[in-house]
Scaffold this active site. Structure first.
Site, PDB file in Angstrom:
ATOM      1  N   ASP A 332     -11.045  34.741  52.535  1.00 15.04           N
ATOM      2  CA  ASP A 332     -10.414  33.336  52.292  1.00 15.04           C
ATOM      3  C   ASP A 332      -9.726  33.058  51.381  1.00 15.04           C
ATOM      4  O   ASP A 332      -8.814  33.951  51.740  1.00 15.04           O
ATOM      5  CB  ASP A 332     -12.182  33.185  51.014  1.00 15.04           C
ATOM      6  CG  ASP A 332     -11.702  34.141  50.210  1.00 15.04           C
ATOM      7  OD1 ASP A 332     -11.890  35.223  50.469  1.00 15.04           O
ATOM      8  OD2 ASP A 332     -11.325  34.481  48.605  1.00 15.04           O
ATOM      9  N   GLU A 333      -9.629  32.088  51.651  1.00 17.38           N
ATOM     10  CA  GLU A 333      -7.946  31.150  51.221  1.00 17.38           C
ATOM     11  C   GLU A 333      -6.931  31.642  51.879  1.00 17.38           C
ATOM     12  O   GLU A 333      -5.840  32.488  51.007  1.00 17.38           O
ATOM     13  CB  GLU A 333      -8.078  31.153  50.331  1.00 17.38           C
ATOM     14  CG  GLU A 333      -9.065  30.767  49.229  1.00 17.38           C
ATOM     15  CD  GLU A 333      -8.940  30.831  47.476  1.00 17.38           C
ATOM     16  OE1 GLU A 333      -9.461  29.395  46.836  1.00 17.38           O
ATOM     17  OE2 GLU A 333      -9.063  31.783  46.639  1.00 17.38           O
ATOM     18  N   LEU A 334      -6.669  32.387  53.419  1.00 15.54           N
ATOM     19  CA  LEU A 334      -5.744  32.318  53.510  1.00 15.54           C
ATOM     20  C   LEU A 334      -4.874  32.058  53.331  1.00 15.54           C
ATOM     21  O   LEU A 334      -4.581  29.985  53.678  1.00 15.54           O
ATOM     22  CB  LEU A 334      -5.941  33.125  55.457  1.00 15.54           C
ATOM     23  CG  LEU A 334      -5.032  33.875  56.106  1.00 15.54           C
ATOM     24  CD1 LEU A 334      -4.868  35.323  54.961  1.00 15.54           C
ATOM     25  CD2 LEU A 334      -4.895  33.788  57.308  1.00 15.54           C
TER      26      LEU A 334
END
Lengths: 550, 566
Positions: A332-334
């Site tokens: 997530d949330e790269l």
């Protein structure tokens, strides 16, 4: 799955069965029945596995110690006469279906998701003759025991029901019924996790999603990578050793719970830089808001072959610590700016001639191959399929978290999915922003009440032909603002909400659910879990009287 | 308040990592950069004039010594106490703390000082922790001041492997509260809390120098108070026989509070919020549990005292009298919030009583308030009343009445305009229960009425003098944060209250300016306070109070690094 719901309590709010989750088929009568002082549970199984014997013995203890007074004014005094003259139940007999294999609960719980057998039937005659619990697996028997424990109230030494005979045929609507705990933002001792597993088992949850590490701390001691914890844990006492992990997965398994560990990658890894600075781009870069969704910034250098191999080796080493057939690699949330401003990553990209997306693809394929080699099916957060162009095998499990609206898009790509949407299931929302000088509300305001979670529809916007892709769902606790101090109170009884949605199925009746949820919360408290009060006790004792229109 | 304030160098602004773990921050403090540590034989001495020291002062000293030995809270930096190991080794050693009263000060017990009239309490103290002598000194003009100083002294020290040390010697503190009333309002009716929970809460309150437990002991849902004149009220109105505060319990709790510098204001909320009385005395309650409750009350169950009935008036008088007689403090509240007119208008007996006596509901309400306030003043106590009684119902009140402003912070100015003293308890800043969703059974997606959750930052940003003229400032006695217990119980008491309640404690202790000269509150005061509040939270957890984490520990160890722009 047949739905034979003859639900007795809808008409009769005063005498609810304290069952949670509600069985999928339930018939009850109106006869009182009590447990004999010498009530016993017989295992009609040659050479029963030891975790089944332990489960039976726990059930017997709960039957003796729960002492749950019925939640009515007088707490069961009005039932005293009926209970006194009631027939006595002496025995519950457990048996496996003909030809069913005799495996441990643990083994059954760790079978591949979708192949587990959790169904059971339970018959309790009103005349005191032997009650029977049968299933096709020890896991099914365990689920049935959990139901049996919840059938009884206590008053003045009598353990009784006023709704015999009881006939239940039950099995879950979805196999993945989970709870996720983040043990990185703040640490939780093993005892807290075990207590949480107990509570999960009481509502028939099947999956503990352990978000064990993140950017803030690395509390997992991984053989071959011990410096990650020795340098990245908050303190030497805030580490899960391999034997702690073994203890936790065994404890979970014996309670019908599989443990899906998550090593979130390539983002949410800043703390790896404490031991391996060479593998982390933008560690603690400032301002963090440019480089990460929350402080501290820092991501694995996904374009570096050395880092990719390091990550694959690390994930394989973690995979070997966990017996489950499923493991999450996060995703997530790269943050792309972190890589854009990292000279090493830019050099690696240039050297290989890859774009960042291509590098992510190589990285992911390598890490997934590594855990597959250890027998694991990978799970990923939704961005890996919705925002990035990553090659994932068909059986990858996708965790939907950003919004419930995104489930349909995941299903459209034909991936199996688990619901963990922030707009329904995030237990941490609503306590205000935790960033130091921000006086705003939490990003996922408001607080997700049990009612909100309970109204979740697993098949919303999902076509009938895609319905089989939905494995279930989980409520999640991110622990920026939580710790051992409020674990029970922020999780329970709210997390029971999704346990019923995914066991019984959606569209339960909220008005009749509330008294049962009170029963559950009272029982949890009696068993040492600090579930909060949902209402003044005045309301808990008077079902329906504190509704908005009553 | 005639103290001179020395606005000397403060670390907080400049060196975020060198936090002095004090909460509330003293009104004047100067610190240095010399490491100090306590000798292993460290002692606390009372000056000679204490030939016969009050036993609660001796107990306070003994608690301080015990905490100075058992506290294990380490400084919140990366590496924790180990970071300071070298500094500790060469630190200047302190062998004792001397406590002295200023010449001419009366020697009274802490309990006696704590229960004096609210505007006559003396809580000030001076604390000097030198870096060239072995003895620190704490002086005050009351034992209560000495207690406050001991509380500060305890907070000066970090632990590392059993050694108590600080890095900021010498320390010079001159301190006294901006407001005398610094409270916590506790609802024990919606759900019950055992005595042990109340006592633990009192301990925690004393650690942040709170001065008042405002005990909302009864309400419509249950009556857990054993009233000597009417034992049947609790027998029939408590949730169970185990969920009652006996007269012994009350005595123990008040004594425990008083010895810790906390006075207890008991609230007997009336004439509304009294349904539970109907279990024993149905004759005194109008619209008891009447449906639909929403027409007759703000929350279920409905039910109010029959204010027009002479026999109910005598009952109320006798009940207040019986309770007041057991309370040593100088304050008591008759509540008075959320009275509902249809409850009385549709109550046959009330309408008959009104007709027979040829009075209106407003007249009856005035008479009721006059009656219960009369009992309170007869017992030598200052009466408290909820703000809607004054602002909505225009009920005349006794001159020195203290008004509890609760509906909104905006109401404070209107109360001040009437020349009445008041305390701040605004729902839009201080309600600890907001933000957890509606608790009503079938209000599926309803939020709590006072959404959103009141963060510590929100509470901390409260300005006690907002919209008041300088001439009205004297009317502000202080304020309190309440927990209403519809969705709370022993299971979440600590985490829902702490450390947020400490925000209110500092607002009313430290007041309008911080010791570095900056005004409080201001845009950034929350940021600078956070590091100290994190320390307080970890100290609370160390002492057995389950205060929640405000941030990931990563942030707590790195003050400022989890700010929005860092």
């Amino acid at each position: 799955m047949k739905l034979l719901a003859v639900v007795a309590f809808v008409a009769c709010v005063g005498s609810v069965l304290a069952l949670w989750p509600l069985p999928r088929s339930l018939e009850t009568g109106s006869t009182a029945l009590k447990l004999a002082p010498a009530f016993d549970i017989h295992l009609n199984i040659a050479h029963p596995p030891s975790d089944l014997e332990s489960a039976v013995s726990r059930t017997k203890s709960f039957l003796k110690d729960d002492k749950l007074g019925r939640l009515v004014v007088g707490r069961g005094a009005s039932d005293a006469t009926a209970a006194q003259h009631a027939k006595t139940l002496h025995t519950l007999e457990l048996s496996l279906g003909h030809g069913a294999p005799v495996r441990s609960i643990t083994d059954e719980a760790r079978l591949t998701i979708g192949t587990r057998s959790e169904g059971y039937t339970l018959h309790i005659p009103a005349d005191g003759s032997t009650a029977t619990l049968s299933a096709n697996s020890t896991l099914g028997l365990f689920r049935g025991l959990t139901t049996f424990e919840q059938l009884w109230y206590a008053y003045s030494g009598q353990v009784y029901t006023i709704e015999a005979p009881i006939s239940i045929a039950d099995s879950p609507a979805y196999p993945f019924r989970g709870f996720m705990l983040d043990t990185s933002r703040n640490y939780f001792p093993v005892s807290d996790i075990k207590r949480t597993l107990d509570a999960m088992s009481w509502v028939k949850m099947s999956q503990f999603h352990w978000h064990v590490v993140d950017s803030q701390s690395f509390p997992l001691e991984v053989p071959g990578f011990t410096e990650l914890a020795s340098k990245g844990a908050y303190s030497p006492t805030m580490v899960y050793s391999p034997s702690d992990v073994q203890e936790i997965v065994s404890y979970a398994g014996a309670r019908g719970i599989d443990v899906m560990v998550e090593i979130d990658t390539p983002g949410h890894t800043a703390i790896i830089s404490a031991a391996y600075p060479e593998h982390i781009a933008c560690p603690e870069a400032s301002p963090w808001s440019t480089f990460a969704n929350e402080p501290p910034a820092g991501q694995l250098r996904l374009a570096s072959p050395a880092t990719t191999n390091f990550t694959a080796d690390l994930l394989a080493a973690v995979a070997r610590m966990f017996p489950s057939s499923i493991m999450s690699t996060g995703g997530d949330e790269l943050n792309t700016e972190c890589y854009a401003q990292d000279p090493k990553t830019q050099a690696d990209l240039k050297a290989t001639g890859r774009t960042l997306e291509q590098a992510l693809d190589v990285f992911t394929r390598t890490t997934h191959a590594a855990i597959r080699a250890e027998g694991k099916t990978p799970a990923v957060w939704e961005e890996m399929v919705l925002d990035h162009n990553v090659t994932l095998s068909n059986d990858t499990v996708v965790l939907v978290w950003i919004s419930s609206a995104n489930a349909a898009a995941v299903a459209a790509k034909n991936f199996r999915l688990v619901h963990g949407p922030s707009d329904y299931f995030y237990l941490d929302c609503g306590a205000g922003e935790w960033i130091g000088d921000d006086v705003a509300n939490s990003w996922c305001d408001p607080f997700k009440t049990w009612q909100k979670s309970y109204t979740f529809d697993p098949l919303a916007n999902i076509s009938e032909s895609q319905a089989h892709l939905v494995l279930g769902g989980e409520q999640l606790l991110w622990t920026e603002q939580s710790g051992p101090e409020n674990l029970d109170s922020i999780v329970w009884p709210r997390a029971a909400s999704s346990a019923e949605v995914f066991w019984t199925g959606p569209r339960g009746n909220l008005s009749t659910a509330l008294p049962r949820l009170h029963d559950l919360a009272f029982r949890m408290r009696q068993r040492g879990v600090k579930a909060i009060q949902l209402q003044p006790m005045w309301c808990a004792l008077r079902p329906g009287k504190c509704n908005i229109d009553s | 308040m005639a103290h001179k304030y020395h606005l000397l160098a403060m670390f907080l602004g400049t060196f975020a990592n060198y936090v002095v773990a004090l909460w509330p921050i003293p009104r004047s403090i100067s610190t240095g950069t010399v490491p100090l540590k306590l000798s292993s034989a460290f002692t606390i001495h009372l000056q000679a004039e204490f030939s016969d020291p009050p036993s609660d002062l001796l107990s306070a000293i003994s608690r301080a010594r015990s905490r100075l030995s058992s506290d294990r809270f380490e400084r919140l930096v990366i590496g924790r106490g180990a970071t300071d190991a070298q500094a500790i080794q060469s630190a200047h050693v302190l062998t004792s703390l001397n406590l002295a009263l200023l010449p001419g000060s009366p020697i009274r017990s802490i309990a006696e000082e704590s229960t004096r009239a609210i505007d006559t309490k003396s809580e000030s103290y001076e604390l000097s922790v030198p870096n060239d002598l072995a003895v620190a000194t704490l002086t005050a003009n009351s034992t209560l001041g000495l207690l406050r100083g001991l509380t500060t002294f305890e907070q000066l020290w970090y632990d590392y492997k059993g050694t108590k040390y600080m890095l900021n010697g010498p320390v010079q503190i001159t301190d006294n509260p901006a407001f005398p009333y610094r409270g916590f309002s506790f609802d024990t009716s919606r759900n019950f809390y055992p005595v042990s929970d109340v006592l633990r809460t009192l301990d925690a309150m004393s650690w942040v120098k709170l001065s008042i437990l405002y005990w909302h002991i009864i309400d419509s849902q249950s009556f857990p108070l054993d009233v000597e004149a009417f034992p049947e009220l609790a027998e029939k109105g408590a949730y169970s026989t185990d969920e009652v505060y006996t007269r012994e319990d009350i005595k123990q709790i008040i004594q425990y509070a008083n010895e810790r510098g906390i006075d207890v204001v008991m609230e007997m909320d009336s004439p509304g919020h009294t349904t539970a009385i109907s279990a024993a005395h149905p004759e005194h309650i109008a619209c008891a549990a009447k449906s639909p409750w929403s027409k007759y009350a703000s929350e279920p169950p409905a039910g109010q005292l029959r204010i027009a009935s002479p026999s109910t008036l005598s009952f109320a008088r006798a009940m207040f009298d019986s309770v007041a007689a057991t309370l040593p403090g100088t304050m008591m509240s008759s509540g008075g919030d959320e009275v509902n007119l249809p409850c009385w208008e549709e109550d046959e007996q009330t309408m008959a009583d009104l007709a027979a006596r040829n009075i209106s509901i407003a007249d009856a309400l005035n008479e009721f308030v006059q009656t219960v306030q009369g009992v309170i003043t007869d017992h030598g106590k200052v009466p408290f009343i909820k703000s809607d009684m004054v602002l909505t119902h225009n009920v005349p009140v006794v001159n020195d009445t203290v008004v509890v402003v609760w509906q909104t912070s905006e109401d404070a100015a209107a109360v001040a305009e009437r020349g009445l003293r008041f305390i701040h308890q605004p729902s839009n800043y201080f309600y600890l229960d907001c933000g957890a969703g509606d608790w009503l059974g079938d209000n599926i997606l309803g939020n709590s009425w006072c959404d959103p959750f009141k963060t510590w930052q929100r509470a901390y940003s409260f300005d006690p003098y907002a919209n008041l003229t300088a001439a009205q400032h004297g009317l502000v006695l202080g304020g309190q944060m309440p927990i209403w217990s519809e969705q709370s119980s022993p299971e979440n008491l600590d985490p829902i209250v702490w450390p947020r309640l400490a925000a209110g404690a500092e607002v009313f202790w430290t007041g309008a300016s911080l010791p570095d000269g900056s005004s409080h509150p201001n845009e950034t005061s929350g940021t600078r306070a956070l590091a100290r509040l994190n320390e307080l939270r970890y100290r609370f957890v160390d002492r057995g109070v389950n205060a929640i984490a405000l941030q990931p520990k990563w942030c707590a160890l790195r003050p400022g690094e989890c700010d929005l722009d860092s």
